[in-house]
Design a protein around this motif. Sequence first.
Motif, PDB file in Angstrom:
ATOM      1  N   ALA A   9      -3.282  14.432 -21.055  1.00  0.00           N
ATOM      2  CA  ALA A   9      -4.472  15.224 -21.356  1.00  0.00           C
ATOM      3  C   ALA A   9      -4.135  16.380 -22.298  1.00  0.00           C
ATOM      4  CB  ALA A   9      -5.080  15.752 -20.060  1.00  0.00           C
ATOM      5  N   SER A  10      -2.965  16.971 -22.102  1.00  0.00           N
ATOM      6  CA  SER A  10      -2.531  18.065 -22.965  1.00  0.00           C
ATOM      7  C   SER A  10      -2.336  17.576 -24.395  1.00  0.00           C
ATOM      8  CB  SER A  10      -1.235  18.671 -22.426  1.00  0.00           C
ATOM      9  OG  SER A  10      -0.741  19.679 -23.291  1.00  0.00           O
ATOM     10  N   TYR A  11      -1.760  16.389 -24.533  1.00  0.00           N
ATOM     11  CA  TYR A  11      -1.534  15.811 -25.870  1.00  0.00           C
ATOM     12  C   TYR A  11      -2.867  15.564 -26.579  1.00  0.00           C
ATOM     13  CZ  TYR A  11      -0.292  12.392 -29.460  1.00  0.00           C
ATOM     14  OH  TYR A  11      -0.151  11.723 -30.670  1.00  0.00           O
ATOM     15  N   LEU A  12      -3.890  15.157 -25.830  1.00  0.00           N
ATOM     16  CA  LEU A  12      -5.177  14.801 -26.421  1.00  0.00           C
ATOM     17  C   LEU A  12      -6.140  15.982 -26.524  1.00  0.00           C
ATOM     18  CD1 LEU A  12      -5.773  11.396 -24.592  1.00  0.00           C
ATOM     19  CD2 LEU A  12      -5.210  11.714 -27.009  1.00  0.00           C
ATOM     20  N   SER A  13      -5.693  17.166 -26.138  1.00  0.00           N
ATOM     21  CA  SER A  13      -6.581  18.329 -26.174  1.00  0.00           C
ATOM     22  C   SER A  13      -6.858  18.770 -27.609  1.00  0.00           C
ATOM     23  CB  SER A  13      -5.959  19.499 -25.397  1.00  0.00           C
ATOM     24  OG  SER A  13      -5.945  19.212 -24.021  1.00  0.00           O
ATOM     25  N   LYS A  14      -8.130  18.896 -27.913  1.00  0.00           N
ATOM     26  CA  LYS A  14      -8.575  19.369 -29.229  1.00  0.00           C
ATOM     27  C   LYS A  14      -9.629  20.444 -28.996  1.00  0.00           C
ATOM     28  CE  LYS A  14      -7.822  14.782 -31.186  1.00  0.00           C
ATOM     29  NZ  LYS A  14      -8.463  13.585 -31.787  1.00  0.00           N
ATOM     30  N   GLY A  15      -9.292  21.651 -29.395  1.00  0.00           N
ATOM     31  CA  GLY A  15     -10.205  22.751 -29.165  1.00  0.00           C
ATOM     32  C   GLY A  15     -10.409  23.036 -27.693  1.00  0.00           C
TER      33      GLY A  15
END
Length: 318
Positions: free
Chosen positions: A165-171
């Motif tokens: 989830a951290s890797y895919l976090s955007k904004g």
Amino acid sequence: MKFEKLNVQRIVFVFLIFILLFIFIIYVCFSLPRITQRPTIKDSSKSHHVLIIGEAQNKSFLQRVLTGAKEASENYDCVIELLVPKSYAAEESIDSLFEYATFIEPDGIIACIPETFFPSEPLVNSKGKAIPLITLSNYNAELEQVAYIGTNQSELGRKIALEGASYLSKGGKAQGSVAVVSLTHDFRVNYSTLMNSLTNSLLKYKDIQTSVLDYANGREFLAKEDIDLIICPSSEDTIKVAQLVTELHKEGKVGIIGFGGGEILETYLQKGTITELLSIDSESMGKSAINELFSYLNTGYANSYVMSGLEIKRSEKK
């Protein structure tokens, strides 16, 4: 005639004894496992002797355990040696390693065991006294062990999901497509617990589309679909996915969060094929194993369950 008959019987008897002795010698020579380093019975300068044993495929992991154990052993009067087969040959089983270990009669055994392993013979020395056993990674409730050192599989699954989830976090918002793959046939109970925890944790993120791929459809799906992130919960899966991504020329286009250690995975991490690599802190396991063993030897008490930490390595290549 009676004298000649008696001589013949004696010759036959001596011959049979010779044959039996020869067979016994052959059996002893071939039943003991071929090992990378034959340990001495005991270092004369040390009061205690500890063996670390495991299967050939876990050699790199056990060598790191040995490093941590030796560091901790500076506080104790002991010599520590690693006992692993030279090859993956079936006859060099974990059971044969235990047999050889009891033959050496160490003061303690630290073992990385298969999940369903149970020794065929009791772990006792020549005096009939039990040899203290510390187990790593896989827990077997039926096995008599002083302590178990490992990772809670449910917690590990949640941690891997959090990293995804951290890797895919955007904004500040986790979003994208994830493929959790299992390209190997792995039916271990611990592995199933890990997979269930991982996938259930990912499903809590509404903007992350999660696909769970098994051995039958994983390769074809990854070749056709555009995925933002691939999560591999085992070292075998991580290596296979890294190879597949390389073959498909998708390096740098899809992230890979893998699990495990060793030279192959480290190389893929340095190249940037693998984005992030989680692994058990094996050196810390070695330290804990020695500390718990000598706590038991000195006081008769040890912590029955010790949690091991995780190491997280991220590729410097974006």
